[in-house]
Design a protein around this motif. Structure first.
Motif, PDB file in Angstrom:
ATOM      1  N   LEU A 131      44.639  45.546  43.531  1.00 28.06           N
ATOM      2  CA  LEU A 131      44.053  44.278  43.955  1.00 28.06           C
ATOM      3  C   LEU A 131      43.276  43.735  42.756  1.00 28.06           C
ATOM      4  N   VAL A 132      43.650  42.559  42.295  1.00 28.72           N
ATOM      5  CA  VAL A 132      43.082  41.992  41.063  1.00 28.72           C
ATOM      6  C   VAL A 132      42.300  40.735  41.407  1.00 28.72           C
ATOM      7  N   THR A 133      41.016  40.718  41.041  1.00 28.62           N
ATOM      8  CA  THR A 133      40.181  39.535  41.239  1.00 28.62           C
ATOM      9  C   THR A 133      39.681  39.046  39.893  1.00 28.62           C
ATOM     10  N   VAL A 134      39.898  37.775  39.602  1.00 29.67           N
ATOM     11  CA  VAL A 134      39.384  37.187  38.366  1.00 29.67           C
ATOM     12  C   VAL A 134      38.330  36.138  38.723  1.00 29.67           C
ATOM     13  N   ARG A 135      37.288  36.079  37.894  1.00 30.09           N
ATOM     14  CA  ARG A 135      36.238  35.075  38.097  1.00 30.09           C
ATOM     15  C   ARG A 135      36.108  34.228  36.848  1.00 30.09           C
ATOM     16  N   ARG A 136      36.150  32.930  37.046  1.00 32.74           N
ATOM     17  CA  ARG A 136      35.890  31.982  35.963  1.00 32.74           C
ATOM     18  C   ARG A 136      34.846  31.007  36.457  1.00 32.74           C
ATOM     19  N   GLY A 137      33.643  31.130  35.918  1.00 29.20           N
ATOM     20  CA  GLY A 137      32.528  30.362  36.453  1.00 29.20           C
ATOM     21  C   GLY A 137      32.222  30.817  37.864  1.00 29.20           C
ATOM     22  N   GLN A 138      32.233  29.893  38.810  1.00 30.35           N
ATOM     23  CA  GLN A 138      31.957  30.230  40.210  1.00 30.35           C
ATOM     24  C   GLN A 138      33.230  30.467  41.018  1.00 30.35           C
ATOM     25  N   GLN A 139      34.375  30.284  40.401  1.00 31.44           N
ATOM     26  CA  GLN A 139      35.636  30.396  41.121  1.00 31.44           C
ATOM     27  C   GLN A 139      36.197  31.814  41.018  1.00 31.44           C
ATOM     28  N   ARG A 140      36.513  32.413  42.164  1.00 25.52           N
ATOM     29  CA  ARG A 140      37.137  33.733  42.217  1.00 25.52           C
ATOM     30  C   ARG A 140      38.522  33.621  42.860  1.00 25.52           C
ATOM     31  N   THR A 141      39.461  34.331  42.299  1.00 28.27           N
ATOM     32  CA  THR A 141      40.814  34.343  42.840  1.00 28.27           C
ATOM     33  C   THR A 141      41.318  35.782  42.883  1.00 28.27           C
ATOM     34  N   THR A 142      41.979  36.145  43.981  1.00 35.71           N
ATOM     35  CA  THR A 142      42.457  37.515  44.163  1.00 35.71           C
ATOM     36  C   THR A 142      43.972  37.523  44.336  1.00 35.71           C
ATOM     37  N   LEU A 143      44.612  38.477  43.672  1.00 32.70           N
ATOM     38  CA  LEU A 143      46.049  38.664  43.732  1.00 32.70           C
ATOM     39  C   LEU A 143      46.355  40.121  44.043  1.00 32.70           C
ATOM     40  N   VAL A 144      47.479  40.377  44.686  1.00 32.96           N
ATOM     41  CA  VAL A 144      47.963  41.739  44.879  1.00 32.96           C
ATOM     42  C   VAL A 144      49.087  41.984  43.881  1.00 32.96           C
ATOM     43  N   PHE A 145      48.967  43.065  43.142  1.00 31.44           N
ATOM     44  CA  PHE A 145      49.967  43.448  42.140  1.00 31.44           C
ATOM     45  C   PHE A 145      50.650  44.727  42.617  1.00 31.44           C
ATOM     46  N   ASP A 146      51.892  44.605  43.041  1.00 33.35           N
ATOM     47  CA  ASP A 146      52.685  45.718  43.579  1.00 33.35           C
ATOM     48  C   ASP A 146      52.130  46.198  44.924  1.00 33.35           C
ATOM     49  N   ALA A 147      52.936  47.024  45.615  1.00 30.71           N
ATOM     50  CA  ALA A 147      52.584  47.361  47.004  1.00 30.71           C
ATOM     51  C   ALA A 147      52.809  48.822  47.357  1.00 30.71           C
ATOM     52  N   GLY A 148      52.890  49.704  46.365  1.00 33.72           N
ATOM     53  CA  GLY A 148      52.981  51.127  46.665  1.00 33.72           C
ATOM     54  C   GLY A 148      54.322  51.551  47.214  1.00 33.72           C
ATOM     55  N   LEU A 149      54.375  52.802  47.676  1.00 38.32           N
ATOM     56  CA  LEU A 149      55.614  53.424  48.129  1.00 38.32           C
ATOM     57  C   LEU A 149      55.863  53.272  49.628  1.00 38.32           C
TER      58      LEU A 149
END
Length: 349
Positions: free
Chosen positions: A88-106
């Motif tokens: 689970l990847v969350t990036v923050r730029r200033g006040q904005q946060r965005t979350t992405l899922v990278f791959d989903a396991g077995l």
């Protein structure tokens, strides 16, 4: 997937370095971010005794579950570990946060079980990235779709739908093949891309096909096959392999791989060329250096990574114990053990 078969000289020639087809987009203006948080939802290992530090939060043992054979009637459990990867990847730029899922396991439910134990929700997830089509990175997609409860964009390479197998004598294994029709029905808006993609207002890069430029990363051995043109044939490149890249302000690139089938050095150099950012700050994910076929790749990989002098390196999944030992010895201040449930906090300067 990992495989330990050896390639013949002729087969190795088929996997010689080559450039990805099509024109490259060079450079790409990747917007710097102030913070990156990567939570490993699933990895091959779980260690409940690993300590946290200023940049790493470890998951210990969870809340009690019923177990009548203990005096108190309960016991504590750890997180699940399986031969698969998800983050689970969350990036923050200033006040904005965005979350992405990278791959989903077995497994269909593994990452959901771990997310529930970690108290993580998927309400703010804005997209899913699939590093490649191997089933140990896609097994939990159906469960994720049902948990989202809404349609979700998913970036994927079109070769990910290709049937594959491990043609190992006495124990051949045909891998489960992803169904585009089924994923669309589950609730994914499938976005097929072979070239680099910019997500999250230009602050997350998905590499697309990776240029193969090193002389030592030759890809998968002979047993790894794809069904193409009506027959099974050697598939050394796993051409659908792609990585996630973020530019951490004042620090450099953060690169997240699924298996690193393109070769982790190829991947990092490709990211550096695309973005024009020369510094590697962190490299996390599967490096696919496990098994006899990849033993010769370990020394030049370690040497190349050492020359890059990353601040943090977190090899997981299919990296293999020989490579882990070599990387830990060569980069003792940067190497960090991976474990299901770990969150890596990376902050810009």
């Amino acid at each position: 997937m990992c495989d330990t078969s050896q390639s013949s000289t002729a087969e190795a020639a088929l996997s010689a370095p080559r450039l990805a087809p099509g024109s490259a987009v060079d450079p790409i203006a990747l917007e710097p971010v102030d913070e990156v948080s990567i939570t490993v939802l699933m990895d091959n290992t779980f260690d409940g005794l690993l300590p946290s530090d200023a940049h790493t939060t470890r998951a210990g043992f969870g809340p009690p579950v019923p177990a009548d054979h203990f005096a108190g009637g309960t016991t504590a459990v750890g997180l699940l570990a399986e031969h698969g990867f998800s983050a689970l990847v969350t990036v923050r730029r200033g006040q904005q946060r965005t979350t992405l899922v990278f791959d989903a396991g077995l497994s269909p439910t593994g990452i959901l079980t771990n997310a529930d134990q970690l108290g993580l929700r998927f309400d703010d997830v804005q997209g899913v990235i699939l590093s490649h089509g191997h089933f140990d990175h896609a097994g939990g997609l159906g469960g994720l779709a049902r948990r989202f409860g809404r349609r979700m964009p998913m970036t994927i390479h079109p070769f990910a739908w290709t049937p594959r197998r491990l043609n190992i004598p006495q124990r051949p294994f045909e891998m489960p093949t992803l169904s585009q029709k089924a994923l669309i029905a589950e609730g994914f808006d499938v976005i097929e891309r072979t070239r680099p993609s910019l997500l999250v207002d230009g602050s997350v890069l998905i590499t697309g096909e990776v240029d193969r430029t090193t002389d030592f990363e030759h890809g998968m051995p002979a047993a790894h096959e794809a069904h193409l043109e009506g027959r099974w044939q050697h598939d050394p490149t796993v051409i659908d392999d792609q990585a996630l890249v973020v530019h951490l302000r004042g620090q450099g690139l953060v690169v997240l791989t699924g298996c690193g089938h393109s070769g982790v050095i190829n991947i990092v150099r490709h990211a550096q060329r695309l973005t024009g950012v020369p510094t590697l700050h962190a490299l996390l994910g599967g490096f696919h250096l496990s098994g006899p076929a990849f033993d010769p790749v370990i020394p030049p990989t370690v040497a190349a990574l050492t020359s890059m002098n990353p601040h943090r390196i977190v090899p997981g999944h299919c990296t293999g114990w020989r490579a882990q030992h070599a990387l830990a010895a060569a980069l003792p201040d940067a190497w960090v053990a991976s474990s299901s449930g770990t969150t890596h906090h990376l902050v810009g300067a």
